[in-house]
Scaffold this motif. Structure first.
Motif, mmCIF file in Angstrom:
data_model
loop_
_atom_site.group_PDB
_atom_site.id
_atom_site.type_symbol
_atom_site.label_atom_id
_atom_site.label_comp_id
_atom_site.label_asym_id
_atom_site.label_seq_id
_atom_site.Cartn_x
_atom_site.Cartn_y
_atom_site.Cartn_z
ATOM 1 N N GLU A 121 0.835 -1.198 0.000
ATOM 2 C CA GLU A 121 0.000 0.000 0.000
ATOM 3 C C GLU A 121 0.873 1.254 0.000
ATOM 4 O OE1 GLU A 121 -3.304 0.157 -0.284
ATOM 5 O OE2 GLU A 121 -3.221 -2.022 -0.557
ATOM 6 N N PRO A 122 0.410 2.342 -0.651
ATOM 7 C CA PRO A 122 1.169 3.592 -0.612
ATOM 8 C C PRO A 122 1.093 4.232 0.765
ATOM 9 C CG PRO A 122 -0.946 3.926 -1.682
ATOM 10 C CD PRO A 122 -0.816 2.443 -1.438
ATOM 11 N N ALA A 123 1.840 5.311 0.952
ATOM 12 C CA ALA A 123 1.823 6.036 2.215
ATOM 13 C C ALA A 123 0.394 6.464 2.546
ATOM 14 C CB ALA A 123 2.731 7.265 2.124
ATOM 15 N N THR A 124 -0.019 6.277 3.794
ATOM 16 C CA THR A 124 -1.404 6.569 4.181
ATOM 17 C C THR A 124 -1.517 7.848 4.994
ATOM 18 O OG1 THR A 124 -1.123 5.159 6.143
ATOM 19 C CG2 THR A 124 -2.063 4.141 4.183
ATOM 20 N N ASP A 125 -0.404 8.519 5.245
ATOM 21 C CA ASP A 125 -0.434 9.777 5.987
ATOM 22 C C ASP A 125 -1.280 10.781 5.216
ATOM 23 O OD1 ASP A 125 0.071 12.242 7.179
ATOM 24 O OD2 ASP A 125 2.138 11.739 7.658
ATOM 25 N N THR A 126 -2.300 11.351 5.862
ATOM 26 C CA THR A 126 -3.186 12.297 5.180
ATOM 27 C C THR A 126 -2.452 13.574 4.777
ATOM 28 O OG1 THR A 126 -3.865 13.181 7.328
ATOM 29 C CG2 THR A 126 -5.250 11.465 6.350
ATOM 30 N N GLY A 127 -1.280 13.816 5.367
ATOM 31 C CA GLY A 127 -0.498 14.978 5.001
ATOM 32 C C GLY A 127 0.422 14.734 3.829
ATOM 33 N N VAL A 128 0.325 13.570 3.175
ATOM 34 C CA VAL A 128 1.193 13.226 2.049
ATOM 35 C C VAL A 128 0.333 12.876 0.832
ATOM 36 C CG1 VAL A 128 2.956 11.639 1.184
ATOM 37 C CG2 VAL A 128 3.010 12.387 3.572
ATOM 38 N N ARG A 129 0.597 13.536 -0.268
ATOM 39 C CA ARG A 129 -0.082 13.224 -1.536
ATOM 40 C C ARG A 129 0.809 12.286 -2.346
ATOM 41 N NH1 ARG A 129 -2.588 18.105 -4.810
ATOM 42 N NH2 ARG A 129 -3.888 17.997 -2.942
ATOM 43 N N VAL A 130 0.228 11.226 -2.898
ATOM 44 C CA VAL A 130 0.978 10.212 -3.649
ATOM 45 C C VAL A 130 0.571 10.258 -5.116
ATOM 46 C CG1 VAL A 130 1.522 7.762 -3.875
ATOM 47 C CG2 VAL A 130 1.074 8.738 -1.610
ATOM 48 N N THR A 131 1.559 10.439 -6.006
ATOM 49 C CA THR A 131 1.315 10.461 -7.452
ATOM 50 C C THR A 131 2.100 9.329 -8.100
ATOM 51 O OG1 THR A 131 1.080 12.881 -7.407
ATOM 52 C CG2 THR A 131 1.440 11.835 -9.559
ATOM 53 N N PRO A 132 1.446 8.325 -8.692
ATOM 54 C CA PRO A 132 2.173 7.222 -9.336
ATOM 55 C C PRO A 132 2.971 7.714 -10.544
ATOM 56 C CG PRO A 132 -0.133 6.660 -8.954
ATOM 57 C CD PRO A 132 -0.017 8.132 -8.726
ATOM 58 N N LEU A 133 4.151 7.128 -10.740
ATOM 59 C CA LEU A 133 4.950 7.417 -11.933
ATOM 60 C C LEU A 133 5.004 6.216 -12.857
ATOM 61 C CD1 LEU A 133 8.053 9.534 -10.803
ATOM 62 C CD2 LEU A 133 5.991 10.299 -11.984
ATOM 63 N N LEU A 134 5.555 5.090 -12.379
ATOM 64 C CA LEU A 134 5.637 3.899 -13.212
ATOM 65 C C LEU A 134 5.936 2.675 -12.369
ATOM 66 C CD1 LEU A 134 9.020 3.547 -15.123
ATOM 67 C CD2 LEU A 134 8.720 5.172 -13.277
ATOM 68 N N ARG A 135 5.663 1.528 -12.940
ATOM 69 C CA ARG A 135 6.096 0.263 -12.352
ATOM 70 C C ARG A 135 7.322 -0.192 -13.111
ATOM 71 N NH1 ARG A 135 5.972 -5.164 -13.497
ATOM 72 N NH2 ARG A 135 6.059 -6.503 -11.647
ATOM 73 N N GLU A 136 8.403 -0.512 -12.370
ATOM 74 C CA GLU A 136 9.634 -0.976 -12.995
ATOM 75 C C GLU A 136 9.835 -2.452 -12.681
ATOM 76 O OE1 GLU A 136 14.227 0.503 -13.657
ATOM 77 O OE2 GLU A 136 13.197 1.094 -11.805
ATOM 78 N N PRO A 137 9.825 -3.325 -13.703
ATOM 79 C CA PRO A 137 10.050 -4.756 -13.451
ATOM 80 C C PRO A 137 11.442 -5.003 -12.887
ATOM 81 C CG PRO A 137 9.168 -4.368 -15.657
ATOM 82 C CD PRO A 137 9.590 -3.034 -15.127
ATOM 83 N N LEU A 138 11.561 -6.058 -12.085
ATOM 84 C CA LEU A 138 12.851 -6.505 -11.570
ATOM 85 C C LEU A 138 13.236 -7.790 -12.293
ATOM 86 C CD1 LEU A 138 12.274 -5.958 -7.732
ATOM 87 C CD2 LEU A 138 13.587 -4.506 -9.283
ATOM 88 N N ASP A 139 14.421 -7.797 -12.875
ATOM 89 C CA ASP A 139 14.917 -8.964 -13.596
ATOM 90 C C ASP A 139 16.084 -9.585 -12.835
ATOM 91 O OD1 ASP A 139 13.112 -8.495 -15.662
ATOM 92 O OD2 ASP A 139 14.543 -7.246 -16.770
ATOM 93 N N VAL A 140 16.323 -10.881 -13.076
ATOM 94 C CA VAL A 140 17.475 -11.547 -12.491
ATOM 95 C C VAL A 140 18.706 -11.204 -13.321
ATOM 96 C CG1 VAL A 140 18.525 -13.746 -11.897
ATOM 97 C CG2 VAL A 140 16.071 -13.412 -11.585
ATOM 98 N N ALA A 141 19.732 -10.641 -12.679
ATOM 99 C CA ALA A 141 20.982 -10.306 -13.352
ATOM 100 C C ALA A 141 22.000 -11.409 -13.103
ATOM 101 C CB ALA A 141 21.515 -8.973 -12.840
ATOM 102 N N VAL A 142 22.592 -11.929 -14.178
ATOM 103 C CA VAL A 142 23.586 -13.003 -14.063
ATOM 104 C C VAL A 142 24.774 -12.674 -14.950
ATOM 105 C CG1 VAL A 142 21.813 -14.741 -13.573
ATOM 106 C CG2 VAL A 142 22.554 -14.373 -15.940
ATOM 107 N N ALA A 143 25.909 -13.262 -14.627
ATOM 108 C CA ALA A 143 27.117 -13.061 -15.432
ATOM 109 C C ALA A 143 26.943 -13.651 -16.839
ATOM 110 C CB ALA A 143 28.313 -13.712 -14.738
#
Length: 308
Positions: free
Chosen positions: A154-176
């Motif tokens: 869940e995003p921050a729930t503090d009523t004093g904080v406004r949350v604006t989504p930017l993007l979802r960044e996938p996480l990939d497995v990095a290997v040699a």
């Protein structure tokens, strides 16, 4: 009560910062001066607004109510200023932008290019690489804070904080390059059991995703190195000293000829990047322009398009 705006601001600063010393440092006053002002405000109120806790002070319920009202007043004033600036066709001022390291590398160069159309607008950028739970507190000192959190949280729930989504960044497995999985188009969590992992501390989104992968695979992750510094993680992976989960958009340009990014299947692995702000700061015209430019740059990155 005929409250003055400066009085409301001071009460709100104490609510946000938690101590007279912190308020004094932020407002460029001495702790003694802040204490005297608080006493004067309390005399005017006629009821306790602060109470002693140990050697410090904290707001009473009445003080917190007053601090909450200060936020509404600040937002209304900022919206009035923004309306007037829009009427004049003016976009000017300074915007303080904080971001964690990889988000800054990903977003700031394109953001600066987009804002070149506003010569009277200055963006000051700062690095703040903190734990997920600590980003919301930064809105006290910055106009915009680029934060990240794991998928399915869940995003921050503090009523004093406004949350604006930017993007979802996938996480990939990095290997040699010579790793057994380097030629794969995707990898299942079970295929990663027994690997040596390089990961950030537990309070960061990437490590939480590593633990989710391990839970799906039914075996604990063997973490051999911990760091929040993505270039170090990349260097260790490239030398075959472990594998890592790395953010796709932030890492893919660094991978060529050094290591391979392999998407994960069977589990949702990613991090959500968003902007946190105080409502009154988000209402400023200059801040609105910077936030819109950040959103445009994030959309370009997610689409894989060219800058601009």
């Amino acid at each position: 009560m005929g409250w003055e705006w400066g009085q409301l601001q001071l009460i709100r600063e104490l609510a946000d910062r938690g101590s007279v010393t912190a308020v004094a440092a932020a407002t460029h006053r001495t702790p003694s001066a802040v204490s005297q002002q608080l006493k004067a405000i309390q005399r005017q109120a006629g009821i306790p607004l602060v109470e002693h806790v140990g050697r410090g002070l904290r707001l009473t319920d009445a003080g917190r109510a007053l601090a909450a009202s200060a936020g509404g007043v600040a937002t209304a004033l900022a919206e009035a200023d923004a309306t007037w600036d829009a009427f004049l066709g003016r976009t000017a001022g300074t915007v303080r932008l904080a971001s964690f390291f990889s988000a800054g590398e990903l977003l700031v160069p394109g953001l600066v290019e987009r804002l070149s159309a506003y010569p009277e607008l200055t963006v000051e950028t700062f690095d703040e690489d903190v734990a997920t739970a600590d980003f919301a507190a930064l809105v006290v000192d910055y106009d915009l804070v680029v934060a990240h959190r794991p998928d399915d949280t869940e995003p921050a729930t503090d009523t004093g904080v406004r949350v604006t989504p930017l993007l979802r960044e996938p996480l990939d497995v990095a290997v040699a390059l010579d790793h057994r999985l380097a030629g794969r188009e995707q990898v299942e969590p079970a295929e990663l059991v027994g690997e040596a992992w390089i990961a950030p501390p537990p309070e960061f989104p990437i490590e939480q995703a590593v633990r989710a992968l391990a839970a799906r695979a039914g075996a604990p992750a063997r973490i051999v190195r911990r760091t929040t510094h993505l270039p170090l993680m990349e260097g260790l992976v490239a030398r075959g000293q472990g594998i890592a989960l790395l953010p796709r958009y932030s890492t893919q340009e660094h991978a060529s000829g050094r290591f391979v990014l392999v998407p994960v299947t069977g589990i949702r692995a990613g991090r959500l990047i968003e902007v946190l702000s105080r409502p009154e700061r988000a209402a400023r015209r200059a801040v609105r322009v910077v936030l819109a430019a950040l959103q445009d740059e994030a959309h370009r990155i997610a689409r894989g398009g060219a800058p601009g």
